[in-house]
Motif scaffolding. Structure first.
Motif, PDB file in Angstrom:
ATOM      1  N   LEU A 378      10.951   8.682  -4.174  1.00  0.00           N
ATOM      2  CA  LEU A 378       9.863   8.200  -3.323  1.00  0.00           C
ATOM      3  C   LEU A 378       8.983   7.175  -4.045  1.00  0.00           C
ATOM      4  O   LEU A 378       8.261   6.410  -3.410  1.00  0.00           O
ATOM      5  N   PHE A 379       9.038   7.161  -5.391  1.00  0.00           N
ATOM      6  CA  PHE A 379       8.215   6.222  -6.147  1.00  0.00           C
ATOM      7  C   PHE A 379       8.772   4.800  -6.125  1.00  0.00           C
ATOM      8  O   PHE A 379       8.076   3.852  -6.475  1.00  0.00           O
ATOM      9  N   GLN A 380      10.044   4.660  -5.773  1.00  0.00           N
ATOM     10  CA  GLN A 380      10.716   3.366  -5.929  1.00  0.00           C
ATOM     11  C   GLN A 380      10.064   2.279  -5.082  1.00  0.00           C
ATOM     12  O   GLN A 380       9.536   2.535  -3.998  1.00  0.00           O
ATOM     13  N   GLU A 381      10.112   1.067  -5.615  1.00  0.00           N
ATOM     14  CA  GLU A 381       9.411  -0.062  -5.007  1.00  0.00           C
ATOM     15  C   GLU A 381       9.876  -0.350  -3.585  1.00  0.00           C
ATOM     16  O   GLU A 381       9.082  -0.719  -2.725  1.00  0.00           O
ATOM     17  N   GLN A 382      11.185  -0.152  -3.329  1.00  0.00           N
ATOM     18  CA  GLN A 382      11.708  -0.487  -1.996  1.00  0.00           C
ATOM     19  C   GLN A 382      11.334   0.540  -0.927  1.00  0.00           C
ATOM     20  O   GLN A 382      11.590   0.337   0.250  1.00  0.00           O
ATOM     21  N   VAL A 383      10.713   1.655  -1.338  1.00  0.00           N
ATOM     22  CA  VAL A 383      10.274   2.669  -0.373  1.00  0.00           C
ATOM     23  C   VAL A 383       8.929   2.241   0.197  1.00  0.00           C
ATOM     24  O   VAL A 383       7.912   2.253  -0.498  1.00  0.00           O
ATOM     25  N   LYS A 384       8.910   1.854   1.472  1.00  0.00           N
ATOM     26  CA  LYS A 384       7.687   1.358   2.124  1.00  0.00           C
ATOM     27  C   LYS A 384       7.415   2.164   3.385  1.00  0.00           C
ATOM     28  O   LYS A 384       8.295   2.346   4.228  1.00  0.00           O
ATOM     29  N   SER A 408       0.574   7.313  -3.929  1.00  0.00           N
ATOM     30  CA  SER A 408      -0.609   7.099  -3.088  1.00  0.00           C
ATOM     31  C   SER A 408      -0.889   5.616  -2.872  1.00  0.00           C
ATOM     32  O   SER A 408      -1.499   5.222  -1.874  1.00  0.00           O
ATOM     33  N   GLU A 409      -0.434   4.758  -3.799  1.00  0.00           N
ATOM     34  CA  GLU A 409      -0.640   3.317  -3.650  1.00  0.00           C
ATOM     35  C   GLU A 409       0.188   2.723  -2.512  1.00  0.00           C
ATOM     36  O   GLU A 409      -0.037   1.577  -2.110  1.00  0.00           O
ATOM     37  N   LYS A 410       1.130   3.493  -1.992  1.00  0.00           N
ATOM     38  CA  LYS A 410       1.951   3.006  -0.878  1.00  0.00           C
ATOM     39  C   LYS A 410       1.216   3.133   0.459  1.00  0.00           C
ATOM     40  O   LYS A 410       1.736   2.730   1.490  1.00  0.00           O
ATOM     41  N   ALA A 411       0.017   3.717   0.417  1.00  0.00           N
ATOM     42  CA  ALA A 411      -0.757   3.907   1.649  1.00  0.00           C
ATOM     43  C   ALA A 411      -1.765   2.771   1.825  1.00  0.00           C
ATOM     44  O   ALA A 411      -2.182   2.121   0.862  1.00  0.00           O
ATOM     45  N   LYS A 412      -2.164   2.533   3.079  1.00  0.00           N
ATOM     46  CA  LYS A 412      -3.139   1.486   3.389  1.00  0.00           C
ATOM     47  C   LYS A 412      -4.543   1.908   2.985  1.00  0.00           C
ATOM     48  O   LYS A 412      -5.360   1.072   2.589  1.00  0.00           O
ATOM     49  N   VAL A 413      -4.852   3.201   3.148  1.00  0.00           N
ATOM     50  CA  VAL A 413      -6.146   3.744   2.720  1.00  0.00           C
ATOM     51  C   VAL A 413      -5.862   4.989   1.885  1.00  0.00           C
ATOM     52  O   VAL A 413      -4.722   5.417   1.764  1.00  0.00           O
ATOM     53  N   GLU A 414      -6.912   5.554   1.308  1.00  0.00           N
ATOM     54  CA  GLU A 414      -6.735   6.747   0.477  1.00  0.00           C
ATOM     55  C   GLU A 414      -6.069   7.861   1.276  1.00  0.00           C
ATOM     56  O   GLU A 414      -6.469   8.162   2.403  1.00  0.00           O
TER      57      GLU A 414
END
Length: 701
Positions: A378-384, A408-414
């Motif tokens: 789930l951490f991988q860059e291509q997972v959006k 958590s950085e993959k989210a738009k907000v916290e």
């Protein structure tokens, strides 16, 4: 950046006079190789070198300082015998015995006809007093240099006690005076010395009482460590409260439909925890909550119902597990529930390219996938994600902080974060580990969960146990057989063979001779896919017995497995034994856990095994484990992500922990940015106990 005043404490031990790279490397295995690490290694005993009886009054085991006259030397000659120096006083004779010593050195130190003071442990051989390798040999005029009381430090493999003591004394000479971070009222009420004074006093105890945790010097040092811990957690907590998230208020209908479809009723503990989580998710601040629940307490369904809160609000949720096997198990358990609700759930594990994987990634980015279950993949860059709003992390201590941030950085907000652990953590220790989180506990077992009958057997009953296991397997049972090591190793620190510990590889061969090829083996050195393959075969019923190291401690869920054998159970901690026992008793038949031990048992091992027979309450077991072994050993700190305390003991210093928590809150309320003279002193405290991350928040705001 670390304050300059602390630079000397973070030097390498090899910078000390008389400490070379070899000794420093040996120290690293015991304490760490910095001067600071050596300062934290406090004495565990005390030798009274003031005991000076005449030779005629000596008893076996005495530690004595004797005034002796040297009467002669007996070199070993060509035979492999010790070098003996014959001595006497007015009341009797004694021999000083040396192995592998240069004769010239002994002749210089102990010249015939002269008087020397020697200090060491006395033994008797053929009714004649002996002292092997005296700790001290001094001339009469140098007697004042002989310490009357001498601290005894924990042994360090490859470092003799005198070398270790000398290195620590050298390290203590480098200790600087530090600015005072405690308020005067606290120092006065506890009658505490300043930090440096307390450290030096702790290393120079004047009596046995000063070795105890409640000795003033040790309490001062313990309080400093607990204050640093609580201050760092308070900073994290304050930093988290500054962030804004979003209120997630949907999902009520989805939750209700799911609960009605379950073949059992939620426990009152599950209902209470769900209300706590819902309150967090409905607030405009991001949730950061720990869910503690014993093995089989129903954490997964609570997590699923919580994720429905995010899904019901039109967003997505991610469920992260530490292993592919666990991720697949969670997916298999939860996907039917999603199908019943008409929601799309997907699974993402491993790396590489495939049509199925590409489809999952596309579905996730479009928002069609509402819940994604996966591993580190789930951490991988291509997972959006289209709109990630909630993360559930299972067995959270197996993931690093930076990995959680990546997700958590993959989210738009916290995002709202729920972390789960099946490792029972004592209440006293929870405050020191998860003080920046809200904590929920599932302290009830779901109805229908069968108790596990726990037995304790000596190793001499091994064949009897195998015969009983054969009967159980004939009745349809499956069994785990856990060993502490992969291969056999010698158990002597000094290199002398004493006995060999059991090993998974050897036990696997032994069981195959008796049960045939329906015995599998998994251990930590196997490739992940090979381990998963064997575990899956066991889960399917293709294997009757799974021999394993503790890789199965957390993970595999086989309801049909009803027997757990733990070999050399005395080598495991209480919490670890409880985790292993939790692998059985998950089905509808009565299960058993047999703890095999090799006598003789230490008093602590007897207490551990007795408690395992008395209770299945993981939280009670965890509290006892903390009391017996301390936070530094609990669960194997380095593997579990728990903090390693060098001086403080959260059980012995429980009252100090609460005082430190309140003090930390007061400090940040009065001085939120740690400014001014005392603020600088408190920053030194954080750096001293290596809570550097907390200081970073003051710099970043």
């Amino acid at each position: 950046m670390r304050p300059e005043i602390l630079f000397s404490l973070f030097q390498d031990a090899s910078t000390l006079s008389g400490v070379g790279q070899r000794t420093a490397s040996a120290l690293e295995k015991r304490t760490g190789r910095r001067l600071l690490d050596m300062c934290w290694l406090l004495p565990q005993g005390l030798i009274d070198r003031g005991h000076r009886p005449p030779v005629g009054m000596l008893r076996p085991g005495d530690i004595a300082t004797l005034k002796l006259q040297i009467s002669g030397h007996s070199p070993p000659g060509r035979r492999p015998r010790p070098y003996v120096v014959h001595c006497f006083d007015k009341t009797g004779e004694i021999d000083l015995v040396f192995f592998h010593m240069k004769p010239r050195y002994l002749l210089e130190q102990l010249p015939k006809g002269e008087t020397r003071f020697v200090s060491g442990r006395v033994d008797f051989y053929r009714n004649r007093a002996q002292m092997h390798h005296p700790a001290y040999i001094v001339k009469p005029e140098a007697l004042p240099q002989l310490p009357l009381l001498e601290a005894v430090y924990p042994s360090a493999l490859g470092v003799g006690p005198r070398v270790l003591r000398k290195a620590i004394v050298s390290a203590l000479k480098q200790v600087p005076e530090l600015p005072e971070w405690l308020d005067e009222d606290r120092l006065r009420s506890h009658r505490w010395l300043d930090w440096r004074g307390a450290l030096l006093r702790a290393h120079a105890p004047q009596n046995l009482a000063e070795l105890e945790p409640d000795a003033p010097a040790r309490k001062r040092l313990a309080y400093d460590e607990l204050l640093a811990n609580q201050l760092a957690l308070a900073v994290l907590r304050a930093h988290h409260r500054k962030r804004t998230g979003r209120a997630l208020t949907g999902g009520a209908e989805l939750k209700e439909r799911t609960i009605k479809s379950l073949p059992w009723n939620l426990t009152s503990a599950q209902q209470r925890v769900l209300r706590e989580i819902e309150a967090d998710m409905e607030s405009p601040y991001p949730m950061l909550r720990l869910l503690q629940g014993d093995v089989g307490s129903g954490k997964t369904i609570v997590a699923f119902l919580s994720m429905l809160g995010a899904v019901g609000a039109g967003a997505q949720a991610a469920f992260m597990a530490p292993t592919e096997l666990l991720a697949r198990q969670h997916y298999a358990a939860l996907e039917p529930l999603c199908e019943h609700l008409g929601l799309q759930m997907d699974l993402l594990v491993g790396q590489g390219k495939s049509a199925g994987r590409s489809k999952v990634l596309a579905s996730l980015e479009s928002g069609d996938t509402r819940i994604l279950v996966g591993t580190h993949a789930l951490f991988q860059e291509q997972v959006k994600f289209a709109d990630l709003a909630m993360i559930v992390i299972d067995e959270q201590h197996r993931f690093g902080v930076h990995q959680k941030l990546q997700l958590s950085e993959k989210a738009k907000v916290e995002v709202d974060t729920l972390v789960m652990t099946a490792t029972p953590i004592p209440r006293t220790l929870t405050m020191t580990v998860y003080g920046y989180m809200e904590v929920s506990r599932l302290d009830e077992s779901p109805p229908g969960r069968m108790p596990v009958v726990t037995g304790v057997l000596p190793f001499s009953r091994l064949e009897d146990l195998a015969n009983r296991l054969r009967e159980a397997i004939a009745g349809g049972a499956r069994a785990f057989w856990v060993c502490p090591l992969i291969t056999e190793v010698e158990d002597g620190e000094d290199g002398e063979p004493r006995r060999k510990k059991s090993a998974a590889v050897e036990r696997h061969e032994w069981l195959r001779e008796r049960f045939g090829d329906r015995v599998g083996l998994v251990h930590g050195r196997m490739k992940s896919q090979d381990k998963d393959s064997v575990m899956s075969a066991f889960a399917r019923g293709d294997l009757d017995i799974l021999v394993a190291t503790t890789v199965i401690e957390v993970g595999i869920d086989v309801p049909e497995a009803s027997v757990m054998v733990v070999e050399e159970a005395e080598m495991f901690g209480l919490a670890q034994l409880h985790q292993l026992r939790g692998r059985v008793g998950r089905g509808t038949v009565e299960s058993s856990c047999m703890l095999l031990y090799r006598p003789p048992l230490s008093d602590m091992a007897v207490r551990r095994l007795r408690l395992m027979r008395e209770t299945e309450d993981g939280f009670r077991i965890a509290e006892e484990d903390l009391r017996l072994r301390g936070a530094g050993e609990l669960l194997g700190t380095r593997q579990s992500g728990l903090p390693e305390f060098r001086v403080a003991h959260p059980y012995s210093h429980a009252s100090l922990l609460e005082e430190a928590r309140v003090n930390a809150e007061e400090i940040l309320k009065e001085n939120p940015n740690l400014e001014g003279e005392r603020g600088e002193a408190l920053r030194v405290l954080l750096y001293l106990f290596e809570r550097d991350e907390a200081v970073g928040y003051f710099r970043s705001g």
